[in-house]
Design an enzyme around this catalytic site. Structure first.
Site, PDB file in Angstrom:
ATOM      1  N   GLY A   1       0.835  -1.214   0.000  1.00 51.15           N
ATOM      2  CA  GLY A   1       0.000   0.000   0.000  1.00 51.15           C
ATOM      3  C   GLY A   1       0.861   1.252   0.000  1.00 51.15           C
ATOM      4  O   GLY A   1       1.937   1.269   0.586  1.00 51.15           O
TER       5      GLY A   1
ATOM      6  N   ASP B   1       5.101  -4.991   6.039  1.00 48.34           N
ATOM      7  CA  ASP B   1       5.670  -6.300   6.390  1.00 48.34           C
ATOM      8  C   ASP B   1       5.521  -7.350   5.280  1.00 48.34           C
ATOM      9  O   ASP B   1       6.381  -8.223   5.143  1.00 48.34           O
ATOM     10  CB  ASP B   1       5.134  -6.816   7.731  1.00 48.34           C
ATOM     11  CG  ASP B   1       3.626  -6.943   7.736  1.00 48.34           C
ATOM     12  OD1 ASP B   1       2.973  -6.470   6.791  1.00 48.34           O
ATOM     13  OD2 ASP B   1       3.095  -7.528   8.700  1.00 48.34           O
TER      14      ASP B   1
ATOM     15  N   ARG C   1      -6.779  -2.589   9.790  1.00 44.75           N
ATOM     16  CA  ARG C   1      -7.443  -3.900   9.886  1.00 44.75           C
ATOM     17  C   ARG C   1      -6.873  -4.734  11.015  1.00 44.75           C
ATOM     18  O   ARG C   1      -7.576  -5.449  11.702  1.00 44.75           O
ATOM     19  CB  ARG C   1      -7.282  -4.676   8.576  1.00 44.75           C
ATOM     20  CG  ARG C   1      -8.151  -4.136   7.495  1.00 44.75           C
ATOM     21  CD  ARG C   1      -8.587  -5.190   6.488  1.00 44.75           C
ATOM     22  NE  ARG C   1      -9.430  -4.526   5.511  1.00 44.75           N
ATOM     23  CZ  ARG C   1      -8.970  -3.937   4.416  1.00 44.75           C
ATOM     24  NH1 ARG C   1      -7.678  -3.966   4.147  1.00 44.75           N
ATOM     25  NH2 ARG C   1      -9.779  -3.343   3.585  1.00 44.75           N
TER      26      ARG C   1
END
Ligand code: ATP
Length: 328
Positions: free
Chosen positions: A15, A107, A176
């Site tokens: 992202g 990550d 999230r």
């Protein structure tokens, strides 16, 4: 400082987050400063596989420090998850004589970097950039400060309406799996309750707490909800449940959404990105690899990519503690 690396590839992956451009600029300019040649790799691992690679100069990164998004574009690549895909990526690096890679991302991107680095014994350094701030080994990831400021501004604006109409607002912010954004913007925006994935306060406790607020004289309230909160209800269901069980309030839902990812990076994110970008190149020049550069206690430090991927960054308990005090 031993210098064996000549050509450095740089990419953004996963992202996007505000400040990625500042990090690209820092890596490119540091490489040039140390007489190396930087190569921009477009569209993350997918662009690498497809050879979407361009030799960069120091001027190529002029006027981007203030821009959100990433001039290198970013992408998610299924192909890079396969051995064949990674082999193609390695061939492209060899073809362009690139002998080290700087990966700016979260990550997932670091997991890909680690797998690749071990498979081909290739030097890779990670720079943490994600608005979620959920990466172990750094107090802050690039983009988090900007995103939390955007979320706080949104809460401030909604508060005007909440207080004018005596309403209860549920404001959903991104996150999230991690509640950092909700916690920071919730504290900064003076939220009555903050629901995060790391803590399950239970929906009935939420109703009870809002009822207490009402009794204490509050006419409006703001509940900040991280996307991945643990109530088991989405934010609309949550609002309905509270409406059904707490007739004193009339509630509304706002989803802050993708505006949290965009925009001009804050001073903090630009400085962070600049510091981490310089360090990433210096670490590579030093012959080190398999590391992530991070920011701990106002110092730039390195952590192994393995730890950055496998260890969980815990939410700051002190912040949870002060929320309880400040919402009385
Ligand atoms: P964000 O925090 O915004 O989600 P991210 O870096 O975690 O960013 P991901 O989509 O999880 O984003 O990962 C980016 C890319 O990294 C994936 O599209 C894939 O190409 C690569 N990647 C992730 N995990 C692996 C893996 N186990 N093996 C190989 N490549 C991987």
């Amino acid at each position: 400082m031993s210098k064996q690396i000549q050509n450095i590839g740089i990419m953004t992956s996963g992202g996007d987050s505000p400040g990625m451009n500042a990090a690209i600029r820092a890596v490119v300019r540091t490489a040039v400063f140390y007489k190396m040649d930087p190569y921009g790799i477009y569209r993350g691992y997918q662009g690498l596989i497809e050879g979407d690679i361009e030799r960069f100069t120091a001027r190529k990164v002029s006027n981007i420090i203030n821009r959100g998004g990433t001039i290198l574009k970013t992408a998610r690549s299924q192909e890079f998850r396969t051995v064949e895909g990674r082999k193609k990526a390695y061939e492209q690096l060899k073809k362009h004589h690139i002998d080290a890679l700087v990966v700016i991302g979260g990550d997932g991107s670091f997991t890909g970097a680690q797998v690749f680095s071990e498979e081909f014994n290739f030097p890779v350094i990670g720079i943490p950039a994600t608005i979620d701030n959920d990466i172990f080994g750094t107090d802050f990831s690039i983009g988090f400060d900007t995103a939390s400021n955007t979320a706080t501004e949104a809460i401030d604006k909604i508060r005007d309406t909440a207080s004018s109409h005596d309403r209860l607002f549920f404001i959903e912010v991104m996150g999230r799996n991690a509640g950092f954004l909700a916690l920071y913007s919730g504290i900064a925006g003076g939220a009555e309750e903050i629901l995060i994935p790391e803590e399950n306060i239970g929906i009935d406790k939420l109703v009870e707490s809002l009822r207490r607020s009402k009794r204490a004289g509050k006419t409006s309230s703001i509940v900040v909800v991280a996307e991945g909160d643990k109530t088991g209800k989405n934010v609309f269901e949550l609002a309905k449940y509270v409406d059904d069980n707490l007739k004193e309030y009339e509630s509304r839902v706002v989803i802050v959404g993708h505006i949290q990812r965009g925009g001009s990076p804050t001073t903090f994110d630009r400085v962070l990105a600049s510091r981490l970008g310089v360090k990433a190149v210096e670490v590579l020049l030093d012959g080190q690899k398999g590391l992530m550069v991070g920011y701990k206690n106002n110092k730039v430090e390195v952590t192994s990519l393995k730890d950055a991927i496998n260890l969980k960054r815990e939410i700051n308990k002190e912040l949870l503690y002060i929320v309880d005090i400040l919402t009385t």
